[in-house]
Write an enzyme that holds these catalytic residues in place. Structure first.
Site, PDB file in Angstrom:
ATOM      1  N   HIS A 257      10.502  26.111  21.622  1.00 57.21           N
ATOM      2  CA  HIS A 257      11.903  26.722  21.458  1.00 57.21           C
ATOM      3  C   HIS A 257      11.940  27.689  20.353  1.00 57.21           C
ATOM      4  O   HIS A 257      11.538  27.548  19.052  1.00 57.21           O
ATOM      5  CB  HIS A 257      12.922  25.667  21.213  1.00 57.21           C
TER       6      HIS A 257
ATOM      7  N   ASN B 187      10.583  24.830  32.412  1.00 61.16           N
ATOM      8  CA  ASN B 187      10.452  23.273  32.743  1.00 61.16           C
ATOM      9  C   ASN B 187       9.627  22.827  33.659  1.00 61.16           C
ATOM     10  O   ASN B 187       8.621  21.957  33.833  1.00 61.16           O
ATOM     11  CB  ASN B 187      11.620  22.558  32.362  1.00 61.16           C
TER      12      ASN B 187
ATOM     13  N   SER C  32      16.783  25.507  28.215  1.00 58.59           N
ATOM     14  CA  SER C  32      16.977  25.321  26.979  1.00 58.59           C
ATOM     15  C   SER C  32      16.768  26.709  26.118  1.00 58.59           C
ATOM     16  O   SER C  32      17.303  26.878  25.066  1.00 58.59           O
ATOM     17  CB  SER C  32      16.087  24.212  26.225  1.00 58.59           C
TER      18      SER C  32
ATOM     19  N   ASP D 138       8.184  22.256  17.600  1.00 63.79           N
ATOM     20  CA  ASP D 138       7.427  21.837  18.763  1.00 63.79           C
ATOM     21  C   ASP D 138       6.860  23.151  19.523  1.00 63.79           C
ATOM     22  O   ASP D 138       6.082  22.786  20.463  1.00 63.79           O
ATOM     23  CB  ASP D 138       8.691  21.485  19.752  1.00 63.79           C
TER      24      ASP D 138
ATOM     25  N   GLY E 203      16.467  21.237  29.135  1.00 66.12           N
ATOM     26  CA  GLY E 203      15.655  20.149  30.467  1.00 66.12           C
ATOM     27  C   GLY E 203      15.811  20.778  31.930  1.00 66.12           C
ATOM     28  O   GLY E 203      15.018  20.029  32.565  1.00 66.12           O
TER      29      GLY E 203
END
Length: 233
Positions: free
Chosen positions: A205, A121, A56, A202, A93
Site C-alpha cells: 500500500h 486482490n 484499498s 507491507d 480487501g
C-alpha cells in the site's frame, strides 16, 4: 391593385403601447436575460461527478481521508481549473467480484464517469484470471448499459505467481480496453511499485507521498478521460 393603406385602412406609423405594457415587457425581458445568464453560469460551473471504484489502493488504506487517491486526484484537477468531484468508492480487501456485487449502490445515478481500479486482490489471492476478467467485464458492461463511461486502471500480477499466471492476468486490462473501447491506464502503481520510500512497510500500500505520485502520473490520462465526458443534466 390598390395600395395597402387603402385596402386595409390607414396603417399606423408606429405601434403605441401603454406604459403598463412597456413595463411588463421590460420585466419579462429582464427576467429572461437573468435566467439565461444563470443557466450559462450553472452549465459552466456544474462539476463532473466521478466515482473511483476500487480496493484499498483507492480507499486509502491506513491513511487519512485527505490523503486517499480520490481526494488527491480531485485537488490536482481543481488546481488546474477543472470542476470535478471524485467520490471514494474504494473498499479495502475487495476483489473484482466484490466490486461487481456492490456496483449498483457504489455508483449512483448521475455519475458522469468511473475510474475502475480492481484486481490487485485477485492477483494476491491467486484467483483464476478468467474469473477476474469475467467480473471486470460485467462491471464495464453494466456501467455502459447505464450510459456511464469507464477509465480502466490496470494492474500487474506479482511475478512470484509464475510466468503463466502473470501473462494471463496482465493481459486482462488491455483485452477489456480493446473490447469496450476504454481509455486504459496500464498500471495503477506505476512509479511506486517496489519503492520502500513510497510504500508502507507491507510494500503493498502506498504512503501519502506514494498516493501523490500515483495521482500525478495518472492525471494526464484522467484529463483525457474527462475531455470525453458530457455532464449529465
Amino acid at each position: 391593385m390598390r395600395p395597402a393603406a387603402t385596402r386595409y385602412g390607414r396603417l399606423p406609423s408606429r405601434i403605441q403601447l401603454s406604459p403598463r405594457i412597456w413595463a411588463a415587457m421590460l420585466l419579462v425581458f429582464a427576467s429572461l436575460g437573468s435566467f439565461l445568464m444563470n443557466s450559462a453560469t450553472h452549465a459552466q460551473t456544474k462539476p463532473l461527478k466521478l466515482v473511483a471504484l476500487g480496493d484499498s489502493l483507492t480507499a486509502g488504506y491506513n491513511l487519512p481521508g485527505s490523503a486517499a487517491f480520490p481526494t488527491v486526484l480531485e485537488k490536482l484537477l481543481r488546481d488546474k481549473g477543472i470542476s470535478v468531484e471524485v467520490a471514494n468508492a474504494g473498499v479495502s480487501g475487495d476483489t473484482s467480484q466484490g466490486g461487481l456485487e456492490r456496483l449498483d449502490w457504489s455508483v449512483p445515478d448521475g455519475t458522469d464517469g468511473v475510474i475502475l481500479e480492481l484486481g490487485a486482490n485477485d492477483a494476491l489471492r491467486g484467483v483464476d484470471p478468467a474469473l477476474t476478467e469475467t467480473s471486470l467485464d460485467a462491471i464495464v458492461t453494466r456501467l455502459k448499459a447505464r450510459g456511464i463511461p469507464v477509465l480502466l486502471a490496470g494492474m500487474y500480477a506479482p511475478r512470484s505467481n509464475g510466468p503463466d499466471y502473470v501473462a494471463r492476468f496482465d493481459a486482462i486490462y488491455r483485452k477489456l480496453a480493446e473490447k469496450h473501447g476504454l481509455i486504459l491506464y496500464p498500471f495503477f502503481l506505476d512509479g511506486i511499485a517496489g519503492d520502500r520510500v513510497l510504500n508502507q512497510p507491507d510494500m503493498l500500500h502506498p504512503t501519502a507521498e506514494g498516493v501523490r505520485v500515483i495521482a500525478q502520473r495518472i492525471l494526464p490520462t484522467v484529463e483525457r478521460f474527462l475531455a470525453s465526458l458530457r455532464p449529465r443534466s
